[in-house]
Design a protein around this motif. Structure first.
Motif, PDB file in Angstrom:
ATOM      1  N   VAL A 162       0.860  -1.175   0.000  1.00 13.46           N
ATOM      2  CA  VAL A 162       0.000   0.000   0.000  1.00 13.46           C
ATOM      3  C   VAL A 162       0.896   1.225   0.000  1.00 13.46           C
ATOM      4  O   VAL A 162       1.850   1.298   0.779  1.00 13.46           O
ATOM      5  CB  VAL A 162      -0.912   0.021   1.248  1.00 13.46           C
ATOM      6  N   SER A 163       0.601   2.183  -0.865  1.00 12.14           N
ATOM      7  CA  SER A 163       1.399   3.407  -0.901  1.00 12.14           C
ATOM      8  C   SER A 163       1.170   4.224   0.363  1.00 12.14           C
ATOM      9  O   SER A 163       0.274   3.939   1.156  1.00 12.14           O
ATOM     10  CB  SER A 163       1.052   4.238  -2.141  1.00 12.14           C
ATOM     11  N   VAL A 170      -4.186   6.682  -3.562  1.00 13.52           N
ATOM     12  CA  VAL A 170      -3.489   5.580  -2.910  1.00 13.52           C
ATOM     13  C   VAL A 170      -3.411   4.449  -3.921  1.00 13.52           C
ATOM     14  O   VAL A 170      -4.366   4.194  -4.658  1.00 13.52           O
ATOM     15  CB  VAL A 170      -4.244   5.120  -1.640  1.00 13.52           C
ATOM     16  N   THR A 171      -2.258   3.785  -3.970  1.00  6.12           N
ATOM     17  CA  THR A 171      -2.104   2.665  -4.892  1.00  6.12           C
ATOM     18  C   THR A 171      -1.827   1.392  -4.111  1.00  6.12           C
ATOM     19  O   THR A 171      -1.138   1.400  -3.097  1.00  6.12           O
ATOM     20  CB  THR A 171      -0.960   2.911  -5.903  1.00  6.12           C
ATOM     21  N   PHE A 172      -2.392   0.300  -4.603  1.00  5.31           N
ATOM     22  CA  PHE A 172      -2.185  -1.028  -4.042  1.00  5.31           C
ATOM     23  C   PHE A 172      -1.437  -1.833  -5.093  1.00  5.31           C
ATOM     24  O   PHE A 172      -1.885  -1.918  -6.234  1.00  5.31           O
ATOM     25  CB  PHE A 172      -3.521  -1.693  -3.720  1.00  5.31           C
ATOM     26  N   THR A 173      -0.311  -2.417  -4.725  1.00  8.29           N
ATOM     27  CA  THR A 173       0.526  -3.157  -5.660  1.00  8.29           C
ATOM     28  C   THR A 173       0.512  -4.628  -5.280  1.00  8.29           C
ATOM     29  O   THR A 173       0.785  -4.978  -4.132  1.00  8.29           O
ATOM     30  CB  THR A 173       1.969  -2.631  -5.640  1.00  8.29           C
ATOM     31  N   VAL A 174       0.196  -5.489  -6.256  1.00  7.86           N
ATOM     32  CA  VAL A 174       0.083  -6.925  -6.016  1.00  7.86           C
ATOM     33  C   VAL A 174       1.106  -7.656  -6.877  1.00  7.86           C
ATOM     34  O   VAL A 174       1.224  -7.383  -8.071  1.00  7.86           O
ATOM     35  CB  VAL A 174      -1.338  -7.428  -6.390  1.00  7.86           C
ATOM     36  N   ALA A 175       1.832  -8.590  -6.267  1.00 10.91           N
ATOM     37  CA  ALA A 175       2.686  -9.488  -7.026  1.00 10.91           C
ATOM     38  C   ALA A 175       1.764 -10.523  -7.652  1.00 10.91           C
ATOM     39  O   ALA A 175       1.183 -11.349  -6.951  1.00 10.91           O
ATOM     40  CB  ALA A 175       3.714 -10.149  -6.114  1.00 10.91           C
ATOM     41  N   ALA A 229     -15.895   0.983  -3.996  1.00 15.21           N
ATOM     42  CA  ALA A 229     -15.342   1.542  -2.750  1.00 15.21           C
ATOM     43  C   ALA A 229     -14.157   0.740  -2.227  1.00 15.21           C
ATOM     44  O   ALA A 229     -14.096  -0.480  -2.375  1.00 15.21           O
ATOM     45  CB  ALA A 229     -16.424   1.587  -1.684  1.00 15.21           C
ATOM     46  N   VAL A 230     -13.216   1.463  -1.621  1.00 13.69           N
ATOM     47  CA  VAL A 230     -12.084   0.853  -0.920  1.00 13.69           C
ATOM     48  C   VAL A 230     -11.876   1.647   0.371  1.00 13.69           C
ATOM     49  O   VAL A 230     -11.972   2.876   0.371  1.00 13.69           O
ATOM     50  CB  VAL A 230     -10.802   0.837  -1.786  1.00 13.69           C
ATOM     51  N   THR A 231     -11.655   0.934   1.471  1.00 14.82           N
ATOM     52  CA  THR A 231     -11.413   1.570   2.762  1.00 14.82           C
ATOM     53  C   THR A 231     -10.187   0.936   3.392  1.00 14.82           C
ATOM     54  O   THR A 231     -10.062  -0.289   3.409  1.00 14.82           O
ATOM     55  CB  THR A 231     -12.616   1.408   3.709  1.00 14.82           C
ATOM     56  N   VAL A 232      -9.283   1.776   3.892  1.00 15.12           N
ATOM     57  CA  VAL A 232      -8.065   1.317   4.556  1.00 15.12           C
ATOM     58  C   VAL A 232      -8.195   1.642   6.038  1.00 15.12           C
ATOM     59  O   VAL A 232      -8.542   2.768   6.400  1.00 15.12           O
ATOM     60  CB  VAL A 232      -6.808   1.996   3.962  1.00 15.12           C
ATOM     61  N   TYR A 233      -7.927   0.651   6.882  1.00 13.29           N
ATOM     62  CA  TYR A 233      -8.031   0.798   8.331  1.00 13.29           C
ATOM     63  C   TYR A 233      -6.671   0.581   8.982  1.00 13.29           C
ATOM     64  O   TYR A 233      -5.818  -0.109   8.432  1.00 13.29           O
ATOM     65  CB  TYR A 233      -8.994  -0.244   8.922  1.00 13.29           C
ATOM     66  N   LEU A 234      -6.522   1.112  10.187  1.00 16.31           N
ATOM     67  CA  LEU A 234      -5.372   0.843  11.044  1.00 16.31           C
ATOM     68  C   LEU A 234      -5.887   0.027  12.219  1.00 16.31           C
ATOM     69  O   LEU A 234      -6.878   0.402  12.853  1.00 16.31           O
ATOM     70  CB  LEU A 234      -4.749   2.146  11.545  1.00 16.31           C
TER      71      LEU A 234
END
Length: 188
Positions: free
Chosen positions: A60-61, A74-79, A99-104
């Motif tokens: 995750v960037s 925000v970018t998500f990089t997948v191998a 939709a995309v949501t990022v949590y801590l």
């Protein structure tokens, strides 16, 4: 309970030992099958959901945590395996504008402390990919913040397609592409 209450509920003994970690949890609302994953290994039960651990298969960037209204990307990089890449290239309609949501999530060992705290909400957009050799494939999912194009009117482009969507048979922008290619009007 809110984030503040969750943090205040953490026992002092755990705070003083310094054994509290954090993890990134991501919910991607794909059209057919929404996914919940986290940046660790194995499954994690947090916030009433089960999150699948992807470890270092995805990145995750940087996410800036400011109190300003922004439309950051925000970018998500997948191998990616060849099969994943083929599925992704055929699934653009299942991803775009979803939709995309990022949590801590705070952790004590492998156990969650409190509820996940939302860091970022946005919509998934483009999915560029790259390959550098037979075994190195990368798939990227770009997400725009909720305030992306917030001030732009719907159908805000000056194109023939947008004009026809607004007013049906209006032909006012029909010749617009001609004028952008060095067209010279001759007046008599």
């Amino acid at each position: 309970m809110g984030a503040r209450e969750d943090l205040l509920a953490v026992p002092d003994e755990q705070l003083r030992r310094g054994e509290i970690g954090q993890a990134v949890l991501v919910h991607m609302d794909f059209k057919d099958s929404p996914q919940r994953w986290w940046s660790g290994f194995g499954d994690l039960d947090a916030g009433g959901f089960r999150w699948q651990g992807l470890g270092d298969l995805i990145g995750v960037s940087q996410i800036n945590s400011t109190y300003q209204v922004s439309a950051e990307q925000v970018t998500f990089t997948v191998a990616a395996t060849p099969e994943m890449l083929a599925l992704a290239l055929n699934a653009k309609d299942r991803v775009r504008d979803r939709a995309v949501t990022v949590y801590l999530q705070l952790l004590a060992g492998h156990l969650p402390l409190g509820s996940p705290m939302a860091l970022y909400s946005g919509t998934m957009q483009r999915m560029p990919w790259s390959a550098s050799g037979p075994d190195q494939r990368t798939l990227t999912i770009e997400a725009e913040g909720l305030f992306y194009r917030r001030n732009a009117p719907p159908r805000g482009r000056w194109t023939d397609a947008d004009q026809r969507a607004r007013y049906g048979a209006d032909r006012g922008f029909e010749r617009l592409p001609l004028y952008t290619q060095g067209y010279e009007t001759r007046w008599r």
